[in-house]
Design a protein around this motif. Structure first.
Motif, PDB file in Angstrom:
ATOM      1  N   LEU A   1      -1.090  -2.486   3.189  1.00  0.00           N
ATOM      2  CA  LEU A   1      -1.682  -2.473   1.862  1.00  0.00           C
ATOM      3  C   LEU A   1      -2.266  -1.099   1.537  1.00  0.00           C
ATOM      4  CD1 LEU A   1      -2.187  -4.363  -0.534  1.00  0.00           C
ATOM      5  CD2 LEU A   1      -4.380  -4.978   0.502  1.00  0.00           C
ATOM      6  N   SER A   2      -2.869  -0.466   2.534  1.00  0.00           N
ATOM      7  CA  SER A   2      -3.425   0.874   2.327  1.00  0.00           C
ATOM      8  C   SER A   2      -2.332   1.865   1.943  1.00  0.00           C
ATOM      9  CB  SER A   2      -4.139   1.352   3.592  1.00  0.00           C
ATOM     10  OG  SER A   2      -5.274   0.554   3.869  1.00  0.00           O
ATOM     11  N   LYS A   3      -1.141   1.688   2.522  1.00  0.00           N
ATOM     12  CA  LYS A   3      -0.025   2.579   2.196  1.00  0.00           C
ATOM     13  C   LYS A   3       0.382   2.447   0.727  1.00  0.00           C
ATOM     14  CE  LYS A   3       4.527   4.099   3.810  1.00  0.00           C
ATOM     15  NZ  LYS A   3       5.063   4.324   2.461  1.00  0.00           N
ATOM     16  N   VAL A   4       0.293   1.223   0.198  1.00  0.00           N
ATOM     17  CA  VAL A   4       0.603   1.010  -1.217  1.00  0.00           C
ATOM     18  C   VAL A   4      -0.332   1.844  -2.086  1.00  0.00           C
ATOM     19  CG1 VAL A   4       0.704  -0.687  -3.094  1.00  0.00           C
ATOM     20  CG2 VAL A   4       1.476  -1.325  -0.796  1.00  0.00           C
ATOM     21  N   PHE A   5      -1.607   1.840  -1.735  1.00  0.00           N
ATOM     22  CA  PHE A   5      -2.585   2.610  -2.508  1.00  0.00           C
ATOM     23  C   PHE A   5      -2.410   4.113  -2.291  1.00  0.00           C
ATOM     24  CE2 PHE A   5      -4.403  -1.519  -2.953  1.00  0.00           C
ATOM     25  CZ  PHE A   5      -5.224  -1.475  -4.072  1.00  0.00           C
ATOM     26  N   SER A   6      -1.971   4.514  -1.078  1.00  0.00           N
ATOM     27  CA  SER A   6      -1.704   5.932  -0.806  1.00  0.00           C
ATOM     28  C   SER A   6      -0.501   6.428  -1.593  1.00  0.00           C
ATOM     29  CB  SER A   6      -1.447   6.146   0.694  1.00  0.00           C
ATOM     30  OG  SER A   6      -2.574   5.837   1.456  1.00  0.00           O
ATOM     31  N   ASP A   7       0.511   5.565  -1.703  1.00  0.00           N
ATOM     32  CA  ASP A   7       1.768   5.958  -2.352  1.00  0.00           C
ATOM     33  C   ASP A   7       1.687   5.973  -3.876  1.00  0.00           C
ATOM     34  OD1 ASP A   7       2.902   6.072   0.129  1.00  0.00           O
ATOM     35  OD2 ASP A   7       4.126   4.253  -0.064  1.00  0.00           O
ATOM     36  N   ASN A   8       0.726   5.251  -4.447  1.00  0.00           N
ATOM     37  CA  ASN A   8       0.683   5.053  -5.902  1.00  0.00           C
ATOM     38  C   ASN A   8      -0.716   5.312  -6.444  1.00  0.00           C
ATOM     39  OD1 ASN A   8       3.473   3.533  -6.328  1.00  0.00           O
ATOM     40  ND2 ASN A   8       2.488   2.592  -4.559  1.00  0.00           N
ATOM     41  N   ARG A   9      -0.775   5.764  -7.662  1.00  0.00           N
ATOM     42  CA  ARG A   9      -2.078   5.929  -8.332  1.00  0.00           C
ATOM     43  C   ARG A   9      -2.397   4.617  -9.035  1.00  0.00           C
ATOM     44  NH1 ARG A   9      -2.023  10.127 -12.440  1.00  0.00           N
ATOM     45  NH2 ARG A   9      -4.312  10.077 -12.296  1.00  0.00           N
ATOM     46  N   ILE A  10      -3.169   3.771  -8.351  1.00  0.00           N
ATOM     47  CA  ILE A  10      -3.482   2.437  -8.865  1.00  0.00           C
ATOM     48  C   ILE A  10      -4.741   2.509  -9.727  1.00  0.00           C
ATOM     49  CG2 ILE A  10      -3.997   0.045  -8.265  1.00  0.00           C
ATOM     50  CD1 ILE A  10      -1.194   0.950  -7.428  1.00  0.00           C
ATOM     51  N   GLU A  11      -4.626   1.965 -10.920  1.00  0.00           N
ATOM     52  CA  GLU A  11      -5.763   1.966 -11.851  1.00  0.00           C
ATOM     53  C   GLU A  11      -6.551   0.663 -11.789  1.00  0.00           C
ATOM     54  OE1 GLU A  11      -6.546   2.924 -16.612  1.00  0.00           O
ATOM     55  OE2 GLU A  11      -4.532   2.394 -15.918  1.00  0.00           O
ATOM     56  N   ALA A  12      -5.833  -0.443 -11.604  1.00  0.00           N
ATOM     57  CA  ALA A  12      -6.475  -1.760 -11.582  1.00  0.00           C
ATOM     58  C   ALA A  12      -5.539  -2.723 -10.859  1.00  0.00           C
ATOM     59  CB  ALA A  12      -6.752  -2.250 -13.001  1.00  0.00           C
ATOM     60  N   VAL A  13      -6.100  -3.867 -10.474  1.00  0.00           N
ATOM     61  CA  VAL A  13      -5.342  -4.880  -9.745  1.00  0.00           C
ATOM     62  C   VAL A  13      -5.409  -6.203 -10.494  1.00  0.00           C
ATOM     63  CG1 VAL A  13      -5.177  -6.207  -7.594  1.00  0.00           C
ATOM     64  CG2 VAL A  13      -5.799  -3.778  -7.522  1.00  0.00           C
ATOM     65  N   ILE A  14      -4.256  -6.852 -10.641  1.00  0.00           N
ATOM     66  CA  ILE A  14      -4.217  -8.245 -11.079  1.00  0.00           C
ATOM     67  C   ILE A  14      -3.846  -9.054  -9.847  1.00  0.00           C
ATOM     68  CG2 ILE A  14      -3.202  -9.951 -12.634  1.00  0.00           C
ATOM     69  CD1 ILE A  14      -2.674  -7.774 -14.638  1.00  0.00           C
ATOM     70  N   HIS A  15      -4.748  -9.908  -9.424  1.00  0.00           N
ATOM     71  CA  HIS A  15      -4.659 -10.542  -8.096  1.00  0.00           C
ATOM     72  C   HIS A  15      -4.271 -12.011  -8.201  1.00  0.00           C
ATOM     73  CE1 HIS A  15      -5.378 -11.726  -4.079  1.00  0.00           C
ATOM     74  NE2 HIS A  15      -6.681 -11.957  -4.165  1.00  0.00           N
ATOM     75  N   PHE A  16      -2.962 -12.285  -7.991  1.00  0.00           N
ATOM     76  CA  PHE A  16      -2.438 -13.649  -7.978  1.00  0.00           C
ATOM     77  C   PHE A  16      -2.247 -14.195  -6.571  1.00  0.00           C
ATOM     78  CE2 PHE A  16      -0.567 -11.935 -11.962  1.00  0.00           C
ATOM     79  CZ  PHE A  16      -0.985 -12.895 -12.856  1.00  0.00           C
ATOM     80  N   ALA A  17      -1.984 -13.316  -5.609  1.00  0.00           N
ATOM     81  CA  ALA A  17      -1.489 -13.748  -4.296  1.00  0.00           C
ATOM     82  C   ALA A  17      -2.423 -14.781  -3.658  1.00  0.00           C
ATOM     83  CB  ALA A  17      -1.337 -12.541  -3.381  1.00  0.00           C
ATOM     84  N   GLY A  18      -1.823 -15.875  -3.190  1.00  0.00           N
ATOM     85  CA  GLY A  18      -2.601 -16.911  -2.519  1.00  0.00           C
ATOM     86  C   GLY A  18      -1.824 -18.211  -2.456  1.00  0.00           C
ATOM     87  N   LEU A  19      -2.218 -19.053  -1.537  1.00  0.00           N
ATOM     88  CA  LEU A  19      -1.627 -20.388  -1.428  1.00  0.00           C
ATOM     89  C   LEU A  19      -2.272 -21.285  -2.475  1.00  0.00           C
ATOM     90  CD1 LEU A  19      -1.784 -20.599   2.467  1.00  0.00           C
ATOM     91  CD2 LEU A  19       0.263 -20.210   1.076  1.00  0.00           C
TER      92      LEU A  19
END
Length: 336
Positions: free
Chosen positions: A65-83
């Motif tokens: 997950l840290s690599k995703v943030f390193s690779d991209n300039r993330i401004e905000a998160v929409i958080h759906f992931a979950g059971l």
């Protein structure tokens, strides 16, 4: 700058990604494809005409997950992931708490490390538990009747505490009711694995011949026909609600909850009859025992979302069921 969508290949996530891309946002998806399919990414690209960047990563994988943030300039998160299956959560509470809560904690830690403090969180009307009065308002006393609902309620508290500790955070807690329908193209829709947990895909799979009959869980509730009453909302309306909430968190530092629903309650048999009317297909059904953790009546008061987010559901019940049937007919075996 990009919007990170966790669970972006899922049912609600995929429709939200479409709305984001069509509104001009750059989007990055993180999904472990446990309850989704990589074909969804292709379908989103087909609808939007854009290539969608995605990572096959579990939120429990902090390094990935840290690599995703390193690779991209993330401004905000929409958080759906979950059971999200109520019945399964009753059977496997530790599994649900570990996945939903620990995954969200790791996400929040990584966001903090990279200075990303804007989030739209996928909560649920299950946080209202067995509330005795309807419609449900955001200030209705909270509780839950199953581990899935408790995981959502615990996370609402965690995000509230996070904001209290650091007012640079901004989190919209979206309590949505029962998503129904599909994209008008029929390219993306609800694709449950195994026997559906939700009513509409169960009905459409009976209609298309995959299942022999609908199981109605209980007809002894205190409702007009004895079956459970819910607030059903078109998934595209729901997706658009996330964009409104995203605008809110990007321009304000808040932590606040919003109901996303229509404010109308329909029984299981209302849905069956309306589906038969819209499609001309008869749905055979049998009544079985109630499911553990289910409640009789739940529908929203969506007025706060209207006033503070400028959001209103636009699709009718007939629209929802017609689009669900369109998706099912075009995708008898889902994305397979």
């Amino acid at each position: 700058m990009a919007i990170l969508v966790t669970g972006g290949a899922g049912y609600i996530g995929s429709h939200t990604v479409v709305e984001l891309v069509q509104s001009g946002f750059e989007v990055v998806i993180v999904d472990n494809f446990m309850n989704s399919n990589t074909e969804v990414i292709n379908r989103i690209s087909e609808i939007t005409g854009k290539e969608i960047k995605f990572y096959n990563i579990d939120l429990l994988d902090k390094q990935g997950l840290s690599k995703v943030f390193s690779d991209n300039r993330i401004e905000a998160v929409i958080h759906f992931a979950g059971l999200k299956a109520v019945g399964e959560s009753v059977e496997k509470p530790l599994y649900y708490y570990h996945n939903n809560i620990t995954g969200s904690l790791i996400l929040s830690e990584v966001m903090k490390e990279f200075g990303v403090k804007k989030m739209v969180f996928s909560s649920s009307a299950t946080v209202y538990g067995t509330a005795e009065t309807v419609p449900l308002k955001e200030d209705t006393p909270l509780g839950a009747t199953n581990p899935y609902g408790w995981s959502k309620l615990m996370l609402e508290q965690i995000f509230s505490d996070l904001y209290t500790s650091d007012n640079e955070w901004s989190v919209a807690l979206l309590r949505y009711f029962n998503p129904v329908g599909a994209h008008e193209t029929g390219l993306i829709g609800e694709n449950p694995s195994g026997i559906p947990n939700n009513l509409t895909p169960y009905i459409t799979q009976v209609a298309v011949g995959k299942l022999d009959k609908l199981r109605v869980f209980g007809n002894d509730y205190n409702t007009k026909d004895g079956t459970g009453v819910r607030d059903y909302i078109h998934v595209v309306d729901l997706a658009k609600g996330h964009l409104k909430a995203l605008d809110k968190v990007l321009t304000n530092n808040i932590v606040d909850a919003y109901n996303l629903g229509t404010g109308e309650g329909y029984s299981v048999l209302d849905i069956v009859k309306t589906f038969e009317k819209v499609t001309g297909v008869t749905i055979p059904y049998e009544v079985t025992d109630r499911r553990p953790g289910d409640i009789g009546v739940s529908y929203a008061d969506p007025d706060k979302a209207r006033q503070e987010l400028g959001w209103v559901a636009e699709h009718s019940l007939e629209d929802m069921l017609r689009d669900s049937w369109n998706w099912q007919q075009k995708n008898k075996n889902g994305y397979e």
